[in-house]
Design a protein around this motif. Structure first.
Motif, PDB file in Angstrom:
ATOM      1  N   ASP A 274      -3.657  -9.268  -7.953  1.00 37.56           N
ATOM      2  CA  ASP A 274      -2.802 -10.353  -7.456  1.00 37.56           C
ATOM      3  C   ASP A 274      -1.863  -9.859  -6.352  1.00 37.56           C
ATOM      4  O   ASP A 274      -1.332 -10.662  -5.577  1.00 37.56           O
ATOM      5  N   TYR A 275      -1.649  -8.545  -6.307  1.00 40.13           N
ATOM      6  CA  TYR A 275      -0.724  -7.958  -5.332  1.00 40.13           C
ATOM      7  C   TYR A 275      -1.445  -7.319  -4.154  1.00 40.13           C
ATOM      8  O   TYR A 275      -0.803  -6.759  -3.266  1.00 40.13           O
ATOM      9  N   ALA A 276      -2.771  -7.384  -4.144  1.00 35.88           N
ATOM     10  CA  ALA A 276      -3.558  -6.732  -3.096  1.00 35.88           C
ATOM     11  C   ALA A 276      -3.281  -7.361  -1.729  1.00 35.88           C
ATOM     12  O   ALA A 276      -3.088  -8.573  -1.608  1.00 35.88           O
ATOM     13  N   GLY A 277      -3.225  -6.522  -0.694  1.00 38.21           N
ATOM     14  CA  GLY A 277      -3.054  -7.006   0.668  1.00 38.21           C
ATOM     15  C   GLY A 277      -1.673  -7.509   1.002  1.00 38.21           C
ATOM     16  O   GLY A 277      -1.469  -8.173   2.012  1.00 38.21           O
ATOM     17  N   LYS A 278      -0.682  -7.179   0.150  1.00 37.04           N
ATOM     18  CA  LYS A 278       0.684  -7.674   0.363  1.00 37.04           C
ATOM     19  C   LYS A 278       1.684  -6.539   0.568  1.00 37.04           C
ATOM     20  O   LYS A 278       2.887  -6.729   0.429  1.00 37.04           O
ATOM     21  N   GLY A 279       1.159  -5.347   0.883  1.00 37.47           N
ATOM     22  CA  GLY A 279       2.051  -4.233   1.177  1.00 37.47           C
ATOM     23  C   GLY A 279       2.438  -3.389  -0.021  1.00 37.47           C
ATOM     24  O   GLY A 279       3.256  -2.469   0.097  1.00 37.47           O
ATOM     25  N   TYR A 280       1.869  -3.675  -1.193  1.00 39.04           N
ATOM     26  CA  TYR A 280       2.151  -2.885  -2.390  1.00 39.04           C
ATOM     27  C   TYR A 280       1.143  -1.743  -2.528  1.00 39.04           C
ATOM     28  O   TYR A 280      -0.005  -1.867  -2.088  1.00 39.04           O
ATOM     29  N   LEU A 281       1.570  -0.675  -3.168  1.00 38.58           N
ATOM     30  CA  LEU A 281       0.626   0.349  -3.617  1.00 38.58           C
ATOM     31  C   LEU A 281       0.112  -0.068  -4.994  1.00 38.58           C
ATOM     32  O   LEU A 281       0.903  -0.467  -5.850  1.00 38.58           O
ATOM     33  N   LEU A 282      -1.177   0.019  -5.209  1.00 42.68           N
ATOM     34  CA  LEU A 282      -1.770  -0.411  -6.474  1.00 42.68           C
ATOM     35  C   LEU A 282      -2.217   0.808  -7.269  1.00 42.68           C
ATOM     36  O   LEU A 282      -3.002   1.626  -6.776  1.00 42.68           O
ATOM     37  N   ALA A 283      -1.713   0.926  -8.484  1.00 42.37           N
ATOM     38  CA  ALA A 283      -2.017   2.075  -9.334  1.00 42.37           C
ATOM     39  C   ALA A 283      -2.582   1.584 -10.661  1.00 42.37           C
ATOM     40  O   ALA A 283      -1.946   0.784 -11.350  1.00 42.37           O
ATOM     41  N   ALA A 284      -3.773   2.066 -11.002  1.00 41.73           N
ATOM     42  CA  ALA A 284      -4.415   1.628 -12.245  1.00 41.73           C
ATOM     43  C   ALA A 284      -5.085   2.804 -12.930  1.00 41.73           C
ATOM     44  O   ALA A 284      -5.847   3.545 -12.312  1.00 41.73           O
TER      45      ALA A 284
ATOM     46  N   GLY B 279     -11.286   1.975  -6.890  1.00 38.87           N
ATOM     47  CA  GLY B 279     -10.842   0.966  -5.943  1.00 38.87           C
ATOM     48  C   GLY B 279      -9.328   0.849  -5.824  1.00 38.87           C
ATOM     49  O   GLY B 279      -8.833   0.086  -4.991  1.00 38.87           O
ATOM     50  N   TYR B 280      -8.592   1.628  -6.617  1.00 35.22           N
ATOM     51  CA  TYR B 280      -7.129   1.551  -6.577  1.00 35.22           C
ATOM     52  C   TYR B 280      -6.557   2.774  -5.863  1.00 35.22           C
ATOM     53  O   TYR B 280      -7.215   3.808  -5.729  1.00 35.22           O
ATOM     54  N   ASP B 281      -5.302   2.646  -5.390  1.00 34.43           N
ATOM     55  CA  ASP B 281      -4.694   3.708  -4.580  1.00 34.43           C
ATOM     56  C   ASP B 281      -4.545   5.008  -5.375  1.00 34.43           C
ATOM     57  O   ASP B 281      -4.795   6.083  -4.862  1.00 34.43           O
ATOM     58  N   PHE B 282      -4.094   4.895  -6.609  1.00 34.48           N
ATOM     59  CA  PHE B 282      -3.999   6.057  -7.490  1.00 34.48           C
ATOM     60  C   PHE B 282      -3.809   5.586  -8.922  1.00 34.48           C
ATOM     61  O   PHE B 282      -3.813   4.384  -9.198  1.00 34.48           O
ATOM     62  N   GLY B 283      -3.665   6.574  -9.829  1.00 37.52           N
ATOM     63  CA  GLY B 283      -3.521   6.242 -11.246  1.00 37.52           C
ATOM     64  C   GLY B 283      -2.120   6.558 -11.719  1.00 37.52           C
ATOM     65  O   GLY B 283      -1.142   6.068 -11.159  1.00 37.52           O
ATOM     66  N   ASN B 284      -2.014   7.408 -12.750  1.00 38.19           N
ATOM     67  CA  ASN B 284      -0.669   7.722 -13.237  1.00 38.19           C
ATOM     68  C   ASN B 284      -0.403   9.227 -13.268  1.00 38.19           C
ATOM     69  O   ASN B 284       0.387   9.710 -14.055  1.00 38.19           O
ATOM     70  N   SER B 285      -1.044   9.970 -12.365  1.00 38.08           N
ATOM     71  CA  SER B 285      -0.698  11.377 -12.209  1.00 38.08           C
ATOM     72  C   SER B 285       0.644  11.488 -11.488  1.00 38.08           C
ATOM     73  O   SER B 285       0.856  10.831 -10.458  1.00 38.08           O
ATOM     74  N   PRO B 286       1.558  12.316 -12.001  1.00 38.04           N
ATOM     75  CA  PRO B 286       2.849  12.456 -11.302  1.00 38.04           C
ATOM     76  C   PRO B 286       2.698  12.971  -9.882  1.00 38.04           C
ATOM     77  O   PRO B 286       3.539  12.676  -9.019  1.00 38.04           O
ATOM     78  N   PHE B 287       1.620  13.687  -9.599  1.00 36.97           N
ATOM     79  CA  PHE B 287       1.432  14.236  -8.248  1.00 36.97           C
ATOM     80  C   PHE B 287       1.087  13.143  -7.231  1.00 36.97           C
ATOM     81  O   PHE B 287       1.080  13.405  -6.026  1.00 36.97           O
TER      82      PHE B 287
END
Length: 238
Positions: free
Chosen positions: A58-68, A77-85
């Motif tokens: 729902d937040y895609a293409g609106k300037g957010y980073l998507l993490a899943a 297909g997502y920018d990253f997950g939940n690695s602290p790095f």
């Protein structure tokens, strides 16, 4: 006011606790709450926790980073997950991240529906969190995210660390506090060695992310306490 502190060992037990007037500290040490603390400490404007992977879209293409993340891995297909790095300054400063994880974001949503206030805890911000909790005239519930509604060691160890820090400043403790603190005192001299026993540590080892685990067990690297305001986690203002 006499203040109580309790430990909820899994979100499956949350309905047993009265939290309408309490501060709930959500704990998901490996790795969601550690990454949230680190990201906001590194200048992320906000982190929006959502329950389902599909909600991120729902937040895609609106300037957010998507993490899943699901089952310890980045969802394709997502920018990253939940690695602290992934939550270093260069990547997150000034950005808003939409995040969903297997356990932590679920616990967050459960707590937010009833709690007076929801904050995020990790070993990275242990001291700052405890100092703030001491100054508040509210009861505290330490909510361990566990693993798919089951008990886990790492979240319970952190809850025990908080209990150990707050013992002189609170009046009432439940048996879960006693057990969590005893485990922490047993493990505190080498948290990583103790957690080699844990099931989630074995899961993460299979994914070759031992450096993530070590990172998340560092003490007091951050001063930030993320707090839930509406749908967003932001830095608590002093």
């Amino acid at each position: 006011m006499q203040k109580s502190i309790e430990v909820c060992l899994t979100p499956a037990l949350l309905n047993l606790y009265d939290i309408e007037h309490s501060i709930v500290v959500v704990i998901d040490i490996l790795r969601a709450t550690s990454s949230i603390v680190y990201g906001i400490d590194n200048g992320a404007e906000a982190i929006i926790p959502v329950s389902q992977v599909e909600e991120c879209l729902d937040y895609a293409g609106k300037g957010y980073l998507l993490a899943a993340e699901r089952n310890g891995e980045v969802v394709e297909g997502y920018d990253f997950g939940n690695s602290p790095f992934s939550y270093v300054t260069d990547k997150v400063k000034g950005k808003t991240i939409v995040l969903t994880t297997t356990n932590g974001t679920k616990a967050l949503h459960m707590a937010s529906s009833r709690a007076n206030q929801v904050v995020i805890g990790s070993f990275l911000n242990l001291k700052a969190l405890c100092n703030w909790l001491k100054s508040q005239d509210k009861n505290v519930l330490l909510l361990c995210s566990g693993w798919k509604d089951n008990f886990n060691l790492e979240d319970t160890l952190f809850a025990g660390a908080v209990v150990s820090e707050l013992r002189k400043d609170f009046d009432h403790f439940d048996d879960s506090c006693v057990a969590a603190e005893d485990l922490y005192l047993l493990a505190k001299d080498d948290l990583r060695a103790y957690l080699h026993k844990s099931s989630h540590s074995h899961r993460l080892a299979q994914l070759n992310i031992e450096e993530d685990v070590k990172f998340c067990l560092q003490l007091n690297l951050c001063q930030t306490i993320p707090v839930l305001e509406g749908k967003k986690l932001v830095a608590l203002k002093a």
